[in-house]
Design a protein around this motif. Structure first.
Motif, PDB file in Angstrom:
ATOM      1  N   GLN A  64      -3.629   6.231  -5.866  1.00 40.61           N
ATOM      2  CA  GLN A  64      -3.526   6.497  -7.478  1.00 40.61           C
ATOM      3  C   GLN A  64      -3.177   4.964  -8.716  1.00 40.61           C
ATOM      4  O   GLN A  64      -3.386   5.055  -9.311  1.00 40.61           O
ATOM      5  CB  GLN A  64      -1.743   7.424  -7.863  1.00 40.61           C
ATOM      6  CG  GLN A  64      -1.788   9.183  -6.706  1.00 40.61           C
ATOM      7  CD  GLN A  64      -0.326   9.409  -6.697  1.00 40.61           C
ATOM      8  OE1 GLN A  64       0.243   9.538  -5.604  1.00 40.61           O
ATOM      9  NE2 GLN A  64      -0.038  10.936  -7.633  1.00 40.61           N
ATOM     10  N   VAL A  65      -3.179   4.270  -8.418  1.00 44.47           N
ATOM     11  CA  VAL A  65      -2.379   2.813  -9.030  1.00 44.47           C
ATOM     12  C   VAL A  65      -3.987   2.188  -8.809  1.00 44.47           C
ATOM     13  O   VAL A  65      -4.180   0.592  -8.556  1.00 44.47           O
ATOM     14  CB  VAL A  65      -1.026   1.922  -8.472  1.00 44.47           C
ATOM     15  CG1 VAL A  65      -0.380   3.101  -8.898  1.00 44.47           C
ATOM     16  CG2 VAL A  65      -0.915   1.970  -7.146  1.00 44.47           C
ATOM     17  N   GLY A  66      -5.023   2.744  -8.418  1.00 45.35           N
ATOM     18  CA  GLY A  66      -6.419   1.791  -7.957  1.00 45.35           C
ATOM     19  C   GLY A  66      -6.385   0.600  -7.296  1.00 45.35           C
ATOM     20  O   GLY A  66      -7.203  -0.373  -7.467  1.00 45.35           O
ATOM     21  N   ILE A  67      -5.577   0.556  -6.208  1.00 49.57           N
ATOM     22  CA  ILE A  67      -5.280  -0.059  -4.424  1.00 49.57           C
ATOM     23  C   ILE A  67      -5.727   0.395  -3.646  1.00 49.57           C
ATOM     24  O   ILE A  67      -5.670   1.323  -3.398  1.00 49.57           O
ATOM     25  CB  ILE A  67      -4.042  -0.431  -5.151  1.00 49.57           C
ATOM     26  CG1 ILE A  67      -3.740  -1.818  -6.235  1.00 49.57           C
ATOM     27  CG2 ILE A  67      -3.807  -1.753  -3.166  1.00 49.57           C
ATOM     28  CD1 ILE A  67      -2.187  -1.648  -5.814  1.00 49.57           C
ATOM     29  N   ASN A  68      -7.278   0.643  -3.714  1.00 49.49           N
ATOM     30  CA  ASN A  68      -7.529   1.027  -2.236  1.00 49.49           C
ATOM     31  C   ASN A  68      -7.212   0.556  -1.238  1.00 49.49           C
ATOM     32  O   ASN A  68      -8.049   0.139  -0.126  1.00 49.49           O
ATOM     33  CB  ASN A  68      -9.047   0.998  -2.236  1.00 49.49           C
ATOM     34  CG  ASN A  68     -10.167   1.368  -1.393  1.00 49.49           C
ATOM     35  OD1 ASN A  68      -9.580   2.630  -1.550  1.00 49.49           O
ATOM     36  ND2 ASN A  68     -11.531   1.374  -1.401  1.00 49.49           N
ATOM     37  N   LYS A  69      -6.208   0.433  -0.936  1.00 51.78           N
ATOM     38  CA  LYS A  69      -5.358   0.201   0.166  1.00 51.78           C
ATOM     39  C   LYS A  69      -4.773   1.624   1.029  1.00 51.78           C
ATOM     40  O   LYS A  69      -3.743   1.951   0.481  1.00 51.78           O
ATOM     41  CB  LYS A  69      -4.548  -0.497   0.280  1.00 51.78           C
ATOM     42  CG  LYS A  69      -5.206  -2.148  -0.116  1.00 51.78           C
ATOM     43  CD  LYS A  69      -3.823  -3.197  -0.057  1.00 51.78           C
ATOM     44  CE  LYS A  69      -5.048  -4.439  -0.432  1.00 51.78           C
ATOM     45  NZ  LYS A  69      -6.228  -4.931   0.491  1.00 51.78           N
ATOM     46  N   GLN A  70      -4.398   2.093   3.243  1.00 47.55           N
ATOM     47  CA  GLN A  70      -3.619   2.517   3.188  1.00 47.55           C
ATOM     48  C   GLN A  70      -1.828   2.333   3.139  1.00 47.55           C
ATOM     49  O   GLN A  70      -1.467   2.239   3.798  1.00 47.55           O
ATOM     50  CB  GLN A  70      -4.413   3.349   4.647  1.00 47.55           C
ATOM     51  CG  GLN A  70      -5.740   3.629   4.336  1.00 47.55           C
ATOM     52  CD  GLN A  70      -5.207   3.971   6.222  1.00 47.55           C
ATOM     53  OE1 GLN A  70      -5.025   4.389   6.910  1.00 47.55           O
ATOM     54  NE2 GLN A  70      -6.991   4.028   6.556  1.00 47.55           N
ATOM     55  N   LEU A  71      -1.506   2.525   1.814  1.00 47.64           N
ATOM     56  CA  LEU A  71      -0.230   2.484   1.693  1.00 47.64           C
ATOM     57  C   LEU A  71       0.209   3.351   0.447  1.00 47.64           C
ATOM     58  O   LEU A  71       0.582   3.894  -0.729  1.00 47.64           O
ATOM     59  CB  LEU A  71      -0.405   1.245   1.050  1.00 47.64           C
ATOM     60  CG  LEU A  71       0.798   0.109   0.107  1.00 47.64           C
ATOM     61  CD1 LEU A  71       1.709   0.268   1.578  1.00 47.64           C
ATOM     62  CD2 LEU A  71       0.929  -0.751  -0.122  1.00 47.64           C
ATOM     63  N   ILE A  72       1.832   3.486   1.347  1.00 42.39           N
ATOM     64  CA  ILE A  72       2.514   4.948   0.745  1.00 42.39           C
ATOM     65  C   ILE A  72       3.526   4.344  -0.109  1.00 42.39           C
ATOM     66  O   ILE A  72       4.568   3.873   1.894  1.00 42.39           O
ATOM     67  CB  ILE A  72       2.057   6.138   1.797  1.00 42.39           C
ATOM     68  CG1 ILE A  72       0.835   6.844   1.578  1.00 42.39           C
ATOM     69  CG2 ILE A  72       2.975   7.441   1.129  1.00 42.39           C
ATOM     70  CD1 ILE A  72       0.683   8.041   2.295  1.00 42.39           C
ATOM     71  N   VAL A  73       3.947   5.206  -0.801  1.00 41.10           N
ATOM     72  CA  VAL A  73       6.087   4.595  -1.329  1.00 41.10           C
ATOM     73  C   VAL A  73       6.427   6.034  -1.594  1.00 41.10           C
ATOM     74  O   VAL A  73       5.739   6.842  -1.698  1.00 41.10           O
ATOM     75  CB  VAL A  73       6.427   3.677  -1.819  1.00 41.10           C
ATOM     76  CG1 VAL A  73       5.832   2.550  -1.878  1.00 41.10           C
ATOM     77  CG2 VAL A  73       5.864   3.444  -3.321  1.00 41.10           C
ATOM     78  N   ILE A  74       7.696   6.531  -0.573  1.00 40.81           N
ATOM     79  CA  ILE A  74       8.250   8.012  -0.945  1.00 40.81           C
ATOM     80  C   ILE A  74       9.292   7.362  -1.291  1.00 40.81           C
ATOM     81  O   ILE A  74      10.148   6.545  -0.249  1.00 40.81           O
ATOM     82  CB  ILE A  74       7.706   9.019  -0.064  1.00 40.81           C
ATOM     83  CG1 ILE A  74       6.384   8.919   0.782  1.00 40.81           C
ATOM     84  CG2 ILE A  74       9.224  10.357   0.157  1.00 40.81           C
ATOM     85  CD1 ILE A  74       6.139  10.233   1.776  1.00 40.81           C
ATOM     86  N   ASP A  75      10.251   8.142  -1.738  1.00 41.92           N
ATOM     87  CA  ASP A  75      12.007   8.179  -2.618  1.00 41.92           C
ATOM     88  C   ASP A  75      12.030   9.389  -1.984  1.00 41.92           C
ATOM     89  O   ASP A  75      12.229   9.986  -3.836  1.00 41.92           O
ATOM     90  CB  ASP A  75      12.413   7.198  -2.735  1.00 41.92           C
ATOM     91  CG  ASP A  75      13.654   7.192  -3.067  1.00 41.92           C
ATOM     92  OD1 ASP A  75      14.675   8.457  -2.668  1.00 41.92           O
ATOM     93  OD2 ASP A  75      14.301   6.074  -3.319  1.00 41.92           O
ATOM     94  N   CYS A  76      12.916  10.335  -1.918  1.00 42.19           N
ATOM     95  CA  CYS A  76      13.371  11.869  -1.975  1.00 42.19           C
ATOM     96  C   CYS A  76      14.385  11.872  -2.602  1.00 42.19           C
ATOM     97  O   CYS A  76      14.840  12.912  -3.113  1.00 42.19           O
ATOM     98  CB  CYS A  76      13.083  12.929  -0.358  1.00 42.19           C
ATOM     99  SG  CYS A  76      11.378  13.102  -0.342  1.00 42.19           S
ATOM    100  N   GLU A  77      14.959  10.450  -2.722  1.00 42.97           N
ATOM    101  CA  GLU A  77      16.307  10.321  -3.228  1.00 42.97           C
ATOM    102  C   GLU A  77      16.365   9.650  -4.844  1.00 42.97           C
ATOM    103  O   GLU A  77      17.422   8.272  -4.409  1.00 42.97           O
ATOM    104  CB  GLU A  77      17.331  10.603  -2.456  1.00 42.97           C
ATOM    105  CG  GLU A  77      17.648  12.130  -1.458  1.00 42.97           C
ATOM    106  CD  GLU A  77      19.016  11.543  -0.551  1.00 42.97           C
ATOM    107  OE1 GLU A  77      19.840  11.440  -1.046  1.00 42.97           O
ATOM    108  OE2 GLU A  77      18.554  11.954   0.853  1.00 42.97           O
ATOM    109  N   PRO A  78      15.601   9.684  -5.343  1.00 41.36           N
ATOM    110  CA  PRO A  78      15.724   8.383  -6.041  1.00 41.36           C
ATOM    111  C   PRO A  78      16.594   7.919  -6.847  1.00 41.36           C
ATOM    112  O   PRO A  78      16.773   6.775  -7.772  1.00 41.36           O
ATOM    113  CB  PRO A  78      14.133   8.729  -7.459  1.00 41.36           C
ATOM    114  CG  PRO A  78      14.551  10.398  -7.029  1.00 41.36           C
ATOM    115  CD  PRO A  78      14.519  10.554  -5.711  1.00 41.36           C
TER     116      PRO A  78
END
Length: 187
Positions: A64-78
């Motif tokens: 989604q930010v143009g980086i073609n890597k298997q990387l995810i960040v998640i924070d359900c309680e920002p």
């Protein structure tokens, strides 16, 4: 979460990374595995978190930010400063529940569009954390849905590809300046 990844959960006027939107071909590429988890990867994680918080997201995949890597960040309680974000490197779905559930989803790459998506209620994943340590985890509810949504991004899939009601989808997308031609329906 390690101190080296800790960042303040705040909005920045100029987030470090630029989001890509529905119709941009980078969102349709299959992300590449990360061979080595090092300081460069941790810096990308920090920038992704800063960008996600700045855009009011709860999850962000590197494509989604143009980086073609298997990387995810998640924070359900920002809004909860004591809850550390989740970093998923090279995540793999090991198992999904037979039970399905539908809920509204949105996406930073399709701002303003919210539609109901049916997904497995629970998911079990294997991944590496920000230090390169192998982990497994089970998740359901918002976290489980978020993991599945972001993992779709790693495979070039966006949530609108999973919508079967084309009339509603066409209307919703056009109201927000997106084209139905950018959708690749998944049966």
């Amino acid at each position: 979460m390690s101190a080296e990844i800790a960042i303040e959960k705040k909005k920045l006027t100029n987030p470090p990374l630029e989001l890509h939107y529905l119709g941009d071909r980078v969102l349709r590429q299959t992300a590449k595995r990360i061979a080595r988890v090092d300081e460069n990867i941790r810096q990308i994680v920090r920038q992704m978190l800063q960008t996600m918080y700045s855009k009011d997201g709860v999850g962000l995949a590197a494509p989604q930010v143009g980086i073609n890597k298997q990387l995810i960040v998640i924070d359900c309680e920002p809004d909860n400063s004591t809850n550390p974000p989740l970093v998923l490197i090279n995540p793999v779905i090991k198992q999904v529940s037979k039970e399905l559930t539908s809920a509204q989803e949105g996406c930073l790459s399709i701002p303003g569009v919210y539609m109901s998506v049916t997904r497995p209620e629970e998911v079990e994943i294997a991944y590496k954390d920000e230090n390169g340590c192998p982990k497994t985890s089970k998740a359901r509810d918002l976290l489980g849905r978020c993991i599945q949504h972001e993992m779709d991004h790693l495979n070039g899939i966006v949530f609108v590809d999973r919508i079967n009601n084309f009339l509603s989808l066409t209307q919703e997308l056009s109201e927000h300046g997106f084209s139905i031609q950018a959708v690749k329906h998944i049966p």
